[in-house]
Scaffold this motif. Structure first.
Motif, PDB file in Angstrom:
ATOM      1  N   LYS A 300      -5.679   4.521   4.066  1.00 36.53           N
ATOM      2  CA  LYS A 300      -6.575   5.908   4.583  1.00 36.53           C
ATOM      3  C   LYS A 300      -5.540   6.735   3.590  1.00 36.53           C
ATOM      4  N   GLY A 301      -5.219   6.319   2.421  1.00 34.75           N
ATOM      5  CA  GLY A 301      -4.484   7.306   1.426  1.00 34.75           C
ATOM      6  C   GLY A 301      -4.359   6.795   0.158  1.00 34.75           C
ATOM      7  N   LYS A 302      -3.864   7.286  -1.005  1.00 33.99           N
ATOM      8  CA  LYS A 302      -3.622   7.066  -2.204  1.00 33.99           C
ATOM      9  C   LYS A 302      -2.603   6.099  -2.452  1.00 33.99           C
ATOM     10  N   LEU A 303      -2.758   5.319  -3.142  1.00 29.63           N
ATOM     11  CA  LEU A 303      -1.537   4.229  -3.236  1.00 29.63           C
ATOM     12  C   LEU A 303      -0.975   4.588  -4.895  1.00 29.63           C
ATOM     13  N   ASP A 304       0.290   4.133  -5.078  1.00 28.45           N
ATOM     14  CA  ASP A 304       0.843   4.614  -6.325  1.00 28.45           C
ATOM     15  C   ASP A 304       1.902   3.271  -6.486  1.00 28.45           C
ATOM     16  N   PHE A 305       1.634   2.701  -7.371  1.00 28.37           N
ATOM     17  CA  PHE A 305       2.340   1.451  -7.493  1.00 28.37           C
ATOM     18  C   PHE A 305       4.035   1.896  -7.955  1.00 28.37           C
ATOM     19  N   GLU A 306       4.012   3.196  -8.661  1.00 25.96           N
ATOM     20  CA  GLU A 306       5.178   3.300  -9.383  1.00 25.96           C
ATOM     21  C   GLU A 306       6.181   4.015  -8.067  1.00 25.96           C
ATOM     22  N   ASP A 307       5.617   4.630  -7.112  1.00 30.56           N
ATOM     23  CA  ASP A 307       6.178   5.044  -6.036  1.00 30.56           C
ATOM     24  C   ASP A 307       6.655   3.993  -4.988  1.00 30.56           C
ATOM     25  N   VAL A 308       5.571   3.209  -4.624  1.00 31.73           N
ATOM     26  CA  VAL A 308       5.917   2.042  -3.689  1.00 31.73           C
ATOM     27  C   VAL A 308       5.209   0.985  -4.366  1.00 31.73           C
ATOM     28  N   ASN A 309       5.755  -0.224  -4.481  1.00 33.78           N
ATOM     29  CA  ASN A 309       4.881  -1.312  -5.020  1.00 33.78           C
ATOM     30  C   ASN A 309       5.028  -2.397  -3.888  1.00 33.78           C
ATOM     31  N   LEU A 310       5.519  -2.020  -2.891  1.00 32.56           N
ATOM     32  CA  LEU A 310       5.293  -3.240  -1.647  1.00 32.56           C
ATOM     33  C   LEU A 310       5.571  -2.560  -0.305  1.00 32.56           C
ATOM     34  N   MET A 325       3.482  -7.012  27.782  1.00 30.01           N
ATOM     35  CA  MET A 325       4.373  -7.907  26.857  1.00 30.01           C
ATOM     36  C   MET A 325       3.955  -7.693  25.373  1.00 30.01           C
ATOM     37  N   GLN A 326       4.879  -7.800  24.650  1.00 38.08           N
ATOM     38  CA  GLN A 326       4.538  -7.399  23.022  1.00 38.08           C
ATOM     39  C   GLN A 326       4.867  -8.378  22.317  1.00 38.08           C
ATOM     40  N   GLY A 327       4.042  -8.654  21.127  1.00 37.85           N
ATOM     41  CA  GLY A 327       4.320  -9.568  20.043  1.00 37.85           C
ATOM     42  C   GLY A 327       4.341  -8.876  18.824  1.00 37.85           C
ATOM     43  N   ASN A 328       4.717  -9.221  17.607  1.00 34.84           N
ATOM     44  CA  ASN A 328       4.668  -8.605  16.577  1.00 34.84           C
ATOM     45  C   ASN A 328       4.634  -9.724  15.189  1.00 34.84           C
ATOM     46  N   CYS A 329       4.434  -8.938  14.279  1.00 32.43           N
ATOM     47  CA  CYS A 329       4.329  -9.858  12.946  1.00 32.43           C
ATOM     48  C   CYS A 329       4.759  -8.939  11.720  1.00 32.43           C
ATOM     49  N   LYS A 330       4.834  -9.443  10.661  1.00 35.13           N
ATOM     50  CA  LYS A 330       5.188  -8.604   9.491  1.00 35.13           C
ATOM     51  C   LYS A 330       4.137  -8.754   8.574  1.00 35.13           C
ATOM     52  N   LEU A 331       3.551  -7.529   7.827  1.00 34.85           N
ATOM     53  CA  LEU A 331       2.650  -7.391   7.265  1.00 34.85           C
ATOM     54  C   LEU A 331       3.048  -6.978   5.786  1.00 34.85           C
ATOM     55  N   LEU A 332       3.128  -7.624   4.595  1.00 35.20           N
ATOM     56  CA  LEU A 332       3.468  -7.373   3.275  1.00 35.20           C
ATOM     57  C   LEU A 332       2.257  -7.019   2.293  1.00 35.20           C
ATOM     58  N   ILE A 333       2.193  -5.964   2.123  1.00 41.15           N
ATOM     59  CA  ILE A 333       1.046  -5.514   1.200  1.00 41.15           C
ATOM     60  C   ILE A 333       1.577  -5.205  -0.129  1.00 41.15           C
ATOM     61  N   GLU A 334       1.494  -6.061  -1.155  1.00 41.18           N
ATOM     62  CA  GLU A 334       1.691  -5.956  -2.638  1.00 41.18           C
ATOM     63  C   GLU A 334       0.736  -5.023  -3.386  1.00 41.18           C
ATOM     64  N   VAL A 335       1.309  -3.800  -3.899  1.00 43.20           N
ATOM     65  CA  VAL A 335       0.428  -2.889  -4.609  1.00 43.20           C
ATOM     66  C   VAL A 335       0.293  -3.443  -6.132  1.00 43.20           C
ATOM     67  N   LEU A 336      -0.691  -3.920  -6.445  1.00 38.38           N
ATOM     68  CA  LEU A 336      -0.800  -4.501  -7.867  1.00 38.38           C
ATOM     69  C   LEU A 336      -0.970  -3.326  -9.006  1.00 38.38           C
ATOM     70  N   ASP A 337      -0.229  -3.251 -10.054  1.00 39.41           N
ATOM     71  CA  ASP A 337      -0.181  -2.302 -10.920  1.00 39.41           C
ATOM     72  C   ASP A 337      -1.336  -2.328 -11.784  1.00 39.41           C
ATOM     73  N   VAL A 338      -1.799  -0.992 -12.039  1.00 40.54           N
ATOM     74  CA  VAL A 338      -2.898  -0.572 -12.677  1.00 40.54           C
ATOM     75  C   VAL A 338      -2.459   0.355 -13.842  1.00 40.54           C
ATOM     76  N   ASN A 339      -2.797   0.121 -15.008  1.00 43.24           N
ATOM     77  CA  ASN A 339      -2.321   0.828 -16.339  1.00 43.24           C
ATOM     78  C   ASN A 339      -2.942   2.316 -16.037  1.00 43.24           C
ATOM     79  N   ASP A 340      -2.095   3.184 -15.221  1.00 42.33           N
ATOM     80  CA  ASP A 340      -2.583   4.493 -15.132  1.00 42.33           C
ATOM     81  C   ASP A 340      -1.599   5.497 -15.419  1.00 42.33           C
TER      82      ASP A 340
END
Length: 790
Positions: A300-310, A325-340
């Motif tokens: 829902k926003g703009k990604l910038d690899f140079e600001d946050v890459n993971l 009751m509650q359960g949880n998981c970890k979501l790792l979103i790797e931002v792929l670099d683009v030559n911008d």
């Protein structure tokens, strides 16, 4: 309604008993038989005639008959033999239900005499009914939180039989969780119960299918069964669980807003609202959103690899149970670099100006190159343009480049260099950035002041005013600042010049400190030196030749004849006879010294004077008769200068009869000057030399006229760098020379020499500075103030 029906049945049974008792009292007795239920037709019950004491033969005549008001024709009597038999099938359970005693009451009636006998046929129960349950499947519910030892009441089976045949025993199919328990009360088996042996887990086994068997007590046991479906009721005792503890997703930093990143799914083994799950992030994120119902994670926003890459996101799944009751998981979103991102350049150090004597390898600038991208997108190479510059870029260490001197520098050839440094990454497509850099070259005092010419020849009119500006020398030094700041001075090591010439130390202007006299000094030769202000200073020099140009400042000087006396005595002569000669000299030179002789208009007589020779001769023959007559001749001697200067000579001539010593009385006057010294006798050798070069002089005149017509030069006395002209007498006239010595001041020899036989002069030809046809010349004209203009 049920109570009313039960009350009615009780009253009916009581009425039957009363009627039976009355009939019994009317008969003579009562028989009792028994027969098993379900007996076949014709089954022997008893010898009723015999038992009643009736003869078989009288049964018919006496109208033997049996009646049963309630139970129809279950039994019949064979009147032929008096046997009671079963007429139709008897179902005790249908006839008597669960009553322990089941009997059919028969009334035997005979006439003649009327007698009524009461017969009771007991219907014996047989085990013909299996235990039955009211339903085929019994649904039971038990909470999974129920503790062990808890009991579940079961529905009892029913058996239409009675007595032992109706005694029911229960058993349940084998399982690990339930056992069957039966309770006896007053010898009767009460309803069976299921006892929980161990705790349940609905998520492990949500339901149990058991078979409950009821067995009666007949000799031939009959059984009945019912399916027990035990449903374990859910308790919110399980947390939602994701199918992965860690989710890894790769996403390009140029991904469009709203793109689906991943759909997370958590499961809850509970049921109902206990398994309904709400998804949420542990902490709100500006770049991602999650649908609480579906678990869809969207950008829902703009990604910038140079600001946050993971992004490491904690995702929570919460059920809707009463105690959530509650359960949880970890979501790792790797931002792929683009030559911008274009490479960035930063000038860390700049050492300018660069001295032109800097050795090769001298570091001029340190440039930092960076690219916020990563991988090949962040790998940057650096280049420099345009090619051919005396610099090169060297990679010193990671992301740093040094601009170093790669060739010899010369500030005088090029004072500064404009170069463009380009940084280009290795991405696809490649991005680049450029930056301009100006590298000025620092001056080093490596150039001595240099004059335009190795020597200057200038012409200066004599009688200049003191302090007149006669010329300007100029030396250039390609260096700058103090290294190019030139000062001038005269080199007086060889000859002292301070009384004649001075030079302005800054402008290079040459000044004549005193009036110059051509008759005293015809040439000044000296050196002007130029020195810069560098450390150490460098010098250059130029030779300056100053030719003094003659002006008509001397009147002709008439010399008296060698003989003493004042009167010239002549004898009568023929016409054209020379009687004498006027000798005159002019200290000037050139045209200014070119004399001509004329008889004054007041002079009369047979005389004439040679225009250029000064010879006095007769125009006619003189007669003897004219002897004793004295003639006075006034001769004008003029030069060719501008203005013309003149002198007069008076010659007295007397005629004598015979030859006598001739004496000339000469009285000399001049115009515009004081007394002038008389010249020596004309050197015979000089006359011979002048005559020998007369032809050369004629040639010079011809060339002069041609040049004059070509350049249309001004008729003015000029001076400047040039070559002096040697002239001698020719047909146009004769020269007169001063008897004074002409001095030449030379910076080289320092000698002064006098000449009586040859003169150097500059003819009245305009000479122009820096003219293609007449090189190394300047026209110099004195103004009214005495200054000389160029």
């Amino acid at each position: 309604m049920v109570i009313w029906q039960q009350s009615f049945l009780v009253r009916k049974q009581l009425l039957q008993l009363v009627l039976l008792h009355t009939a019994w009292e009317m008969g003579s007795g009562q028989l009792h038989y028994s027969v098993p239920e379900e007996s076949q037709h014709g089954t022997f019950v008893g010898r009723i005639a015999q038992d009643l004491g009736l003869e078989v033969s009288e049964l018919v005549p006496r109208l033997f008959r049996i009646e049963s008001e309630e139970h129809g024709d279950y039994f019949e009597v064979n009147v032929q033999n008096g046997i009671l038999f079963v007429n139709s099938r008897i179902d005790r359970e249908e006839l008597c239900g669960k009553s322990p005693l089941c009997s059919i009451h028969l009334e035997v009636i005979v006439d003649k005499p009327l007698r009524i006998f009461h017969v009771e046929v007991e219907i014996k129960d047989i085990n013909d009914n299996a235990p039955i349950f009211s339903v085929n499947q019994l649904n039971l519910f038990i909470s999974e939180s129920t503790t062990s030892g808890s009991r579940l009441s079961l529905e009892s089976a029913s058996d239409a039989d009675v007595g032992q045949n109706a005694q029911i025993a229960y058993r349940v199919s084998l399982n690990d969780y339930f056992v069957l328990n039966t309770q006896n009360k007053n010898g009767k088996i009460m309803s069976p119960e299921l006892v929980l042996k161990r705790t349940l887990d609905r998520e492990d086994i949500p339901s149990y299918h058991l078979l409950l068997t009821a067995t009666d007590g007949g000799e031939l046991e009959l059984t009945g069964t019912v399916q027990l479906l035990i449903t374990v009721l859910d308790v919110n005792d399980n947390s939602p669980v994701f199918n992965q503890s860690v989710y890894e997703v790769s996403l390009s930093e140029m991904s469009a807003n709203g793109i689906l990143v991943i759909k997370l799914e958590a499961t809850d083994p509970d049921e109902g609202i206990n398994k309904d799950i709400i998804y949420a992030f542990n902490t709100p994120l500006p770049s991602f959103g999650i649908d609480e119902n579906t678990g869809e994670v969207r950008l829902k926003g703009k990604l910038d690899f140079e600001d946050v890459n993971l992004y490491e996101i904690q995702v929570l799944a919460t059920d809707k149970g009463h105690a959530p009751m509650q359960g949880n998981c970890k979501l790792l979103i790797e931002v792929l670099d683009v030559n911008d991102n274009t490479p960035e350049m930063s000038l860390k150090s700049l050492s300018v100006p660069v001295p032109e004597d800097s050795p090769l390898g001298t570091v001029v600038a340190l440039i930092s190159i960076s690219d916020r991208d990563s991988g090949a997108n962040g790998q940057v190479s650096c280049s420099m343009s345009p090619p051919g510059l005396p610099f090169k870029l060297m990679s010193t260490f990671k992301n740093y480049y040094s601009l170093v001197v790669a060739a010899a520098l010369d500030r005088e050839w090029q004072a500064e260099y404009k170069l463009v440094v380009t940084a280009q990454d290795h991405g696809a497509p490649s991005l680049s950035t450029s930056s301009s850099l100006v590298v000025p070259i620092g001056d080093v005092n490596d150039n001595a002041p240099a004059f335009v010419q190795p020597s200057y020849t200038i012409f200066v009119k004599e009688n200049n005013p003191p302090g007149a500006h006669i010329f300007t020398v100029s030396a250039s030094d390609p260096d700058v600042a103090e290294n190019g700041q030139v000062s001038y001075w005269l080199d007086e090591k060889l000859w002292p010049l301070s009384s004649y010439i001075s030079v302005h130390s800054e402008s290079g202007k040459l000044y004549a400190l005193q009036p110059l006299d051509y008759e005293e000094m015809k040439l000044l030769e000296f050196q002007v030196r130029a020195k810069d202000a560098g450390l150490p200073s460098l010098c250059g020099n130029v030779t300056v030749q100053v030719f003094v140009v003659d002006e008509n400042d001397n009147v002709p000087a008439v010399s008296a004849p060698v003989e003493d006396g004042h009167t010239l005595l002549v004898v009568p002569v023929a016409a054209g006879h020379m009687v004498g000669k006027i000798h005159a000299l002019d200290a000037d030179s050139g045209y200014n010294a070119w004399l001509r002789y004329e008889l004054h208009e007041a002079t009369t007589g047979p005389w004439r004077v040679g225009l250029h020779s000064g010879e006095v001769s007769t125009v006619r023959a003189l007669e003897e008769m004219e002897g004793g007559i004295s003639h006075s001749l006034l001769v004008l001697v003029k030069d060719h200068g501008k203005p013309v200067l003149s002198a007069t000579a008076t010659l007295s001539i007397s005629l004598v009869a015979s030859a006598q010593a001739i004496k000339t009385d000469t009285r000399i006057s001049r115009t515009g000057g004081g007394p002038q010294p008389l010249a020596d006798n004309v050197n015979v050798y000089l006359i011979i030399a002048i005559c020998s070069v007369s032809s050369l002089f004629l040639l010079v005149i011809i060339v002069y006229m041609a040049l004059r017509c070509q350049n249309q030069a001004k008729e003015a006395m000029a001076y400047g760098p040039g070559t002096a002209t040697l002239v001698c007498a020719s047909e146009v006239g004769s020269w007169s020379y001063s008897n004074r010595h002409s001095h030449i001041l030379a910076g080289v020899s320092g000698e002064a020499s006098g000449k009586n036989d040859l003169m150097v002069f500059s003819p009245n030809i305009p000479v122009f500075a820096e003219n293609r046809e007449m090189r190394n010349t300047k026209e110099i004209i004195s103004d009214s103030s005495g200054e000389v203009s160029l």
